[in-house]
Scaffold this motif. Structure first.
Motif: not given
Length: 235
Positions: A129-130, A132-133, A136-137
């Protein structure tokens, strides 16, 4: 002593966990990719298994000694491996995220090797999550301030310094500079080059003559903003 099937299960599970993280790094063309992360996680698991069960019956007690001793060496030793993925060019440092992912994979391997499945698997999910997401954030949150300034013109001594002076006058911080001089076209007045400035704008940046100031620099032919942050500047 755990069964042979449990040993194989832990090794396979650690290889899968490391492979998941490694594939993300591989997809982004990072210094350490799939095979490196699999080997780090797998090796950490094996060392943990050895420290917990490999010395049973050889020590003064039946426990085989203190499992944390070899585990501590893994935590410190992986730091040297991670350091090999960090590259520095001037003020630009790349590879820190990959080095951190290698270090975390070592921890995941130790967790799975000790049978702490929930901690190892949960950590793998959070790591993905760190990577990939959050990237983007981060790009969306900082998009308004971090921009890519592209300047095209004729190569000459002091050109980057003159542009940097204008950026500094406008309180714009330069985070990265890349000069593209491949396949240059030679003209009567010199070679054409493209200079890319990754910059951070001040919170309130208003200067209607900003582009005009850069275009007034001798040798500059064109200047543009590229709004989207390139991934290479985020990791």
């Amino acid at each position: 002593m755990i069964s042979d099937g449990e040993i194989v299960l832990r090794l396979i599970l650690s290889a899968i966990a490391g492979g998941i993280v490694g594939m993300e790094r591989e997809a982004n063309n990072r210094p350490a990719g799939l095979r490196t992360h699999v080997l780090v996680t797998l090796g950490s698991t094996l060392i943990m298994l050895i420290s917990m069960y490999g010395f049973q019956g050889l020590g003064a007690d039946n426990s085989g000694g203190e499992p944390a001793r070899l585990a501590a060496q893994v935590v410190s030793g992986i730091g040297f491996l991670g350091a090999g993925t960090i590259m520095r060019t001037g003020n630009d440092i790349r590879g820190l995220t990959t080095a951190a992912s290698i270090w975390v994979c070592g921890g995941v391997g130790l967790a799975i090797g000790s049978g702490y499945y929930v901690g190892g698997i949960a950590t793998t999910i959070i790591v993905m999550f760190t990577l990939k997401s959050l990237g983007f954030i981060q790009s969306k949150l900082l998009k308004s301030q971090n921009k890519l300034l592209i300047v095209q013109g004729k190569e000459r001594a002091g050109l980057i310094g003159n542009i940097g002076h204008i950026l500094g006058k406008n309180n714009i911080n330069i985070k990265y500079i890349k000069v593209n001089n491949e396949d240059n076209i030679e003209e009567d007045e010199g070679y054409m080059i493209e200079i890319r400035f990754m910059v951070k704008l001040p919170s309130k940046f208003i200067n209607e003559r900003f582009f005009d100031e850069i275009l007034d620099v001798p040798g500059v032919d064109n200047v543009i903003w590229e709004g989207d942050l390139e991934e290479a500047f985020l990791y």
